[in-house]
Design an enzyme around this catalytic site. Structure first.
Site, short mmCIF file in Angstrom:
data_model
loop_
_atom_site.label_atom_id
_atom_site.label_comp_id
_atom_site.label_asym_id
_atom_site.label_seq_id
_atom_site.Cartn_x
_atom_site.Cartn_y
_atom_site.Cartn_z
N ARG A 121 0.83 -1.22 0.00
CA ARG A 121 0.00 0.00 0.00
C ARG A 121 0.86 1.26 0.00
O ARG A 121 1.96 1.27 0.56
CB ARG A 121 -0.91 0.01 1.23
CG ARG A 121 -2.35 -0.33 0.87
CD ARG A 121 -3.24 -0.20 2.05
NE ARG A 121 -3.43 1.18 2.45
CZ ARG A 121 -4.17 1.54 3.50
NH1 ARG A 121 -4.76 0.64 4.22
NH2 ARG A 121 -4.31 2.81 3.80
N LYS A 150 -9.55 4.41 21.08
CA LYS A 150 -10.59 4.67 22.11
C LYS A 150 -11.49 3.47 22.34
O LYS A 150 -11.94 3.23 23.45
CB LYS A 150 -11.44 5.89 21.74
CG LYS A 150 -11.98 5.89 20.32
CD LYS A 150 -11.26 6.89 19.47
CE LYS A 150 -11.37 6.51 18.01
NZ LYS A 150 -11.08 7.58 17.11
N GLU A 183 -3.80 9.77 25.28
CA GLU A 183 -4.32 11.14 25.03
C GLU A 183 -4.98 11.24 23.66
O GLU A 183 -6.00 11.93 23.49
CB GLU A 183 -3.16 12.15 25.13
CG GLU A 183 -3.55 13.59 24.98
CD GLU A 183 -4.47 14.09 26.09
OE1 GLU A 183 -5.65 14.33 25.78
OE2 GLU A 183 -4.03 14.25 27.24
N GLY A 214 -8.90 14.13 19.63
CA GLY A 214 -7.75 14.42 18.76
C GLY A 214 -6.69 15.26 19.41
O GLY A 214 -6.03 14.84 20.36
N GLU A 267 -13.90 7.23 11.03
CA GLU A 267 -13.41 5.91 11.44
C GLU A 267 -13.42 4.97 10.24
O GLU A 267 -14.12 5.21 9.26
CB GLU A 267 -14.35 5.32 12.50
CG GLU A 267 -14.34 6.06 13.81
CD GLU A 267 -12.96 6.14 14.42
OE1 GLU A 267 -12.40 5.11 14.78
OE2 GLU A 267 -12.41 7.25 14.52
N LYS A 325 -15.43 7.61 23.63
CA LYS A 325 -14.69 8.74 24.22
C LYS A 325 -15.35 9.20 25.51
O LYS A 325 -14.66 9.53 26.49
CB LYS A 325 -14.60 9.88 23.20
CG LYS A 325 -13.75 9.51 21.99
CD LYS A 325 -13.94 10.51 20.87
CE LYS A 325 -13.11 10.15 19.66
NZ LYS A 325 -13.47 10.96 18.48
N1 HSE Z 1 -13.50 9.50 13.74
C1 HSE Z 1 -13.06 10.29 14.83
C2 HSE Z 1 -13.76 11.62 14.78
C3 HSE Z 1 -11.58 10.47 14.76
O1 HSE Z 1 -14.34 11.94 13.74
O2 HSE Z 1 -13.76 12.33 15.76
C4 HSE Z 1 -10.97 10.94 16.03
O3 HSE Z 1 -11.19 10.08 17.08
#
Ligand code: HSE
Length: 436
Positions: A49, A105, A129, A134, A190, A205
């Site tokens: 890839r 997470k 963290e 993010g 994701e 989260k």
């Molecule tokens: N898919 C997650 C978001 C990425 O959109 O917040 C960060 O955890």
């Protein structure tokens, strides 16, 4: 200068960002820690890839076990995602005495209790963290910065993709799936975007945030989870007309009967700061008994922001790794033997205001019938707007915001309304929170 060797598992958006930071910001990092950091090995699933960034002469492997068993690697950075393979790899890494940095997470929310216990047993750290919000250092802020407080509640926009979609849906003719596709192209979503759209990512989260805020075990299965897929552009527009923004919030609070842990779309007054957090930006409000309300804001997804948190964790681990385990900051902010499990209240028991939108036959007396039913359940209407029927539809659109009421009572009232012949389609309801 001493060199700390790091192994990377997973080489996608965030992996690329991490390699980039450790290459281009290394002198600044060396100034902070007086040591240097080297990426010794990278595992990626498919070596054919395209690589997100140039890896120079860093050895690549398609066997993640090469990383967790590498004799020189002190810190394993896990960026592959998923909960089963990642879990067993990290267990091996921990048993091999390696510290772990992860952005995963789902893994922390669902298996963190046992992973942290294993790490403590083997005297290594798990830093995470990057798993929440993010680039916002929210774990550090809650766990360390607010350690002098009892946290009363927190509420946050903690999914960048969802916030990006809700923001873009305000544009005329915006298409939900097209906007989602753009979020994927920007590296926000994701691997399975259902996690973003249906609130699962935010629930992961929130599980983590609630645990470090209240000193309770991670309880992902107790979080009430509702996504944004049913929110329409019209709902956003009606809310705006009544002075609200629609945000997808994770909310954790103390109530008289236990903790309330929930993730759902929420109408919030448009004059509160968090209502103006748009696009991929995340924000978390936390209320401490001494500090009062606080808010943390920043980009919630993407290569640079998430890798910024990963690298901060690598630095943290390097700073703390020579300290005895009992002197380090506990993984979830409270000593492991002080974690308390109190009940999580059922969603039926919460009390909040509601936005209700329904399509009703445009006839004299229909509105009176609807408000009479609401009154029977002691629900009063605080705001209301109506769009009359058009040539294309015999229905009027009725939009109401209620007073604060118990969820199970609201549900009973909605069931009664739904059964009326005069109501067409499914009634939409969104919880309303003034956040303060
Ligand atoms: N898919 C997650 C978001 C990425 O959109 O917040 C960060 O955890």
């Amino acid at each position: 200068m001493k060199t700390v060797k790091v192994g990377l598992i997973g080489f996608g958006t965030v992996g690329g960002g991490t390699v980039d930071i450790l290459k281009n910001t290394l002198p600044e990092i060396q100034r902070r820690i007086g040591q240097t950091v080297e990426i010794t090995i990278i595992a990626m699933r498919d070596l054919q890839r395209t690589r997100p960034v140039d890896t120079g002469d860093i050895p690549l492997t398609d066997q993640a076990s090469d990383v967790v068993n590498h004799p020189d690697v002190e810190i394993v950075v896990e960026l592959m995602g998923g909960t089963s393979v990642a879990k067993s790899l990290l267990e091996t890494a921990i048993r091999n005495g390696k510290h772990v940095v992860t952005a995963n997470k789902a893994l922390i929310a669902e298996h963190g209790n046992e992973l942290f216990a294993l790490a403590e047993k083997h005297q290594v750290m798990i830093a995470y963290e990057a798993a929440v919000a993010g680039g916002i250092p929210i774990i550090k802020a809650l766990r360390e910065g607010l350690a002098g407080n009892r946290i009363e509640w927190l509420a946050g926009i903690i999914n960048g993709t969802g916030n990006y979609i809700l923001t873009e849906m305000k544009q005329p003719n915006a298409d939900f799936y097209q906007v989602l596709k753009t979020a994927q192209e920007l590296g926000y979503a994701e691997a399975n975007p259902t996690f973003d759209v249906e609130g699962i990512d935010a629930a992961h989260k929130l599980t983590i945030l609630a645990s470090i805020a209240f000193g309770i075990e991670l309880q992902f299965d107790k979080v009430y989870t509702e996504g944004i897929s049913r929110v329409t552009a019209d709902d956003i527009r009606y809310a705006e007309q009544m002075g609200y923004a629609v945000k997808h919030l994770g909310i954790a609070s103390r109530t008289a009967t236990g903790f309330s842990l929930r993730v759902h779309p929420t109408l919030i007054p448009d004059n509160v700061l968090i209502a103006n957090v748009n696009g991929v930006m995340n924000a978390v409000m936390a209320y401490g008994n001494h500090v009062g309300p606080t808010m943390y804001y920043g980009p919630g997804a993407g290569a640079g922001p998430t890798a910024s948190a990963v690298v901060a964790d690598i630095i943290d681990v390097i700073r703390w790794k020579h300290q005895p385990t009992e002197d380090r900051v506990p993984a979830l902010g409270f000593k492991a033997d002080q974690m308390k499990n109190q009940p999580v209240v059922d969603i039926d028991e919460i009390e909040t205001a509601y936005y209700i939108r329904c399509f009703a036959l445009d006839h004299a007396g229909v509105l009176a019938k609807i408000t009479t039913i609401l009154a029977d359940y002691e629900i009063s209407v605080e705001h209301m707007l109506q769009e009359p029927s058009t040539n294309n539809s015999k229905d009027a659109t009725l939009v109401m915001v209620t007073n604060t009421v118990k969820e199970n009572k609201l549900n009973q009232a909605l069931q009664t309304l739904q059964a009326l012949d005069e109501i067409d389609g499914e009634i939409m309801r969104i919880r309303v929170d003034a956040l303060g």
